[in-house]
Scaffold this motif. Structure first.
Motif, PDB file in Angstrom:
ATOM      1  N   GLU A 121      -2.880  -3.137   7.948  1.00  0.00           N
ATOM      2  CA  GLU A 121      -1.584  -3.068   7.267  1.00  0.00           C
ATOM      3  C   GLU A 121      -0.478  -3.440   8.238  1.00  0.00           C
ATOM      4  N   LYS A 125       0.812  -1.211   0.000  1.00  0.00           N
ATOM      5  CA  LYS A 125       0.000   0.000   0.000  1.00  0.00           C
ATOM      6  C   LYS A 125       0.851   1.268   0.000  1.00  0.00           C
ATOM      7  N   ARG A 126       1.897   1.253   0.817  1.00  0.00           N
ATOM      8  CA  ARG A 126       2.758   2.443   0.936  1.00  0.00           C
ATOM      9  C   ARG A 126       4.200   2.019   1.057  1.00  0.00           C
ATOM     10  N   ILE A 127       5.077   2.770   0.431  1.00  0.00           N
ATOM     11  CA  ILE A 127       6.510   2.517   0.541  1.00  0.00           C
ATOM     12  C   ILE A 127       7.169   3.732   1.195  1.00  0.00           C
ATOM     13  N   VAL A 128       7.918   3.481   2.239  1.00  0.00           N
ATOM     14  CA  VAL A 128       8.635   4.547   2.952  1.00  0.00           C
ATOM     15  C   VAL A 128      10.116   4.195   2.970  1.00  0.00           C
ATOM     16  N   ALA A 164       8.044  -1.120   3.834  1.00  0.00           N
ATOM     17  CA  ALA A 164       6.807  -1.074   3.055  1.00  0.00           C
ATOM     18  C   ALA A 164       5.647  -1.556   3.916  1.00  0.00           C
ATOM     19  N   GLU A 215      -1.056  -4.400   3.069  1.00  0.00           N
ATOM     20  CA  GLU A 215      -2.409  -4.680   3.586  1.00  0.00           C
ATOM     21  C   GLU A 215      -2.688  -6.173   3.435  1.00  0.00           C
ATOM     22  N   HIS A 235      12.185   0.755  -2.850  1.00  0.00           N
ATOM     23  CA  HIS A 235      11.747   0.917  -4.232  1.00  0.00           C
ATOM     24  C   HIS A 235      12.553   0.071  -5.208  1.00  0.00           C
ATOM     25  N   LYS A 266       6.942  -2.138  -5.481  1.00  0.00           N
ATOM     26  CA  LYS A 266       6.206  -0.973  -5.965  1.00  0.00           C
ATOM     27  C   LYS A 266       4.791  -1.026  -5.396  1.00  0.00           C
ATOM     28  N   GLU A 267       4.192   0.144  -5.229  1.00  0.00           N
ATOM     29  CA  GLU A 267       2.847   0.208  -4.660  1.00  0.00           C
ATOM     30  C   GLU A 267       1.839  -0.510  -5.565  1.00  0.00           C
TER      31      GLU A 267
END
Length: 379
Positions: A297, A281-284, A288, A291, A314, A318-319
């Motif tokens: 999540e 869902k989100r990459i920081v 990552a 969900e 990354h 990928k999202e």
């Protein structure tokens, strides 16, 4: 001579006098009355019996009835009387008081006519179709003979104009009910209501006289594109009160907060060591978020993404990517889930470079090579 008698006293009676009498005979189009303390008879024409149109006198009076009547004409041997005028005069006084006080009263619907209802209140009262109910009514035939509540909305005695409204009573009752309900609702309450109306931004729920809004974000823990994905008009639902604005008659409600949260029983659904399918869902920078259930999540730390060293998530993810994860740890109280991707992948082994002799050199011994060199030196 009879014309002169209309303006003079005959047997002590004159036009405008009010007398008492008892009905002795009811004919189809008139009524005979024995006037109290007089040898004169009185006649009441059918047109003077009621403010409403009637077909026969017996619809209004019966033999033996005691009436208060007004003299409208003086004959030599009889008085022409009016019940309608006396009733009307008394009625107007009472109706003016009701009108000023805004009083609600009950009355029987005497007739249904084009455009509304007719009520006899001593004078003819008219209820326009638009003032019968708060909702549209196609057929008023069932209202005839029915007793319902009214308020006077227009009164002009000199024009004999009396307009009544049942709708005003209904709306007043609804307003009181709405205010009482609004005063009783508190934040945090769980109530039952009915979905009244659906819009793009949510659903309005009737709580029994007042509507509250369930914003689309408060309909479900799942992501939805339209309120109709969750509710339909007429559906009964449980809602939790989020806020009450009594000044503006606004109530915010939630359906999803009456349901188990997405993290409920997560320790059973995502046991430590179990393998789950999920979506990135989100990459920081440090990992990552994946969900694994709607609204749930978990974090795949950067160190748990791959066996090899990576500078940023990354490089691998990928999202929107579908992945399998292994549950490393679960904390339902803090709503935290630690996940791993690399534990479900094999570690890549570095191939060692192996030196092989040329095909023609295979089988050579070290001694053979040294001996060949010694021969060259002797020569």
């Amino acid at each position: 001579m009879s014309e002169e008698l209309n303006d003079v006293v005959v047997n002590n009676y004159t036009v405008g006098d009010v007398v008492n009498g008892q009905i002795t005979k009811v004919e189809e189009k008139q009524v005979i009355v024995a006037i109290t303390d007089s040898k004169l008879d009185g006649i009441i024409p059918i047109s003077e019996l009621s403010s409403l149109h009637i077909e026969k006198a017996s619809d209004v009076v019966s033999e033996g009835d005691q009436l208060e009547l007004e003299v409208i004409k003086v004959e030599e041997d009889a008085l022409v009387l009016s019940k309608r005028k006396v009733d009307a005069e008394k009625a107007w006084d009472q109706l003016e008081e009701k009108f000023k006080a805004g009083e609600v009263f009950e009355a029987e619907v005497k007739d249904v006519v084009k455009g509304g209802l007719v009520v006899d209140l001593g004078v003819r009262g008219f209820v326009p179709a638009s003032l019968v109910e708060a909702h549209y009514v196609e057929d008023f035939s069932d209202y005839k003979g029915k007793t319902i509540s009214f308020k006077i909305v227009e009164l002009e005695k000199d024009k004999s104009r009396l307009i009544l409204s049942h709708r005003a009573v209904v709306e007043e009752e609804k307003s009181k009910q709405k205010q009482n309900l609004l005063d009783s609702i508190e934040v945090g309450q769980t109530l039952t209501g009915t979905v009244q109306r659906i819009t793009d931004f949510g659903a309005f729920v009737d709580l029994g006289g007042i509507d509250g809004l369930v914003h689309i974000s408060q309909l479900s823990y799942d992501h939805i594109s339209s309120p109709t994905d969750v509710v339909q008009e007429g559906q009964e639902v449980k809602v939790k009160v989020l806020s009450v604005d009594r000044n503006n008659d606004r109530i915010s409600l939630s359906i999803k907060e009456t349901q188990p949260g997405p993290w409920a029983n997560i320790a059973e659904r995502a046991e430590k060591g179990s393998v789950l399918d999920g979506t990135v869902k989100r990459i920081v920078s440090y990992g990552a978020f994946v969900e694994v259930f709607p609204g749930v999540e978990g974090l795949v730390h950067i160190s748990q993404i791959a066996h090899k060293h990576i500078g940023t998530p990354h490089e691998v993810l990928k999202e929107g990517q579908e992945v399998q994860v292994k549950v490393l740890d679960v904390n339902e109280a803090e709503q935290r889930l630690s996940l791993s991707i690399k534990e479900l992948t094999e570690k890549e082994v570095d191939e060692e470079e192996v030196y092989e002799l040329p095909e023609e050199s295979k089988g050579f011994q070290l001694g053979d090579m040294i001996g060949e060199q010694l021969k060259k030196l002797k020569n």
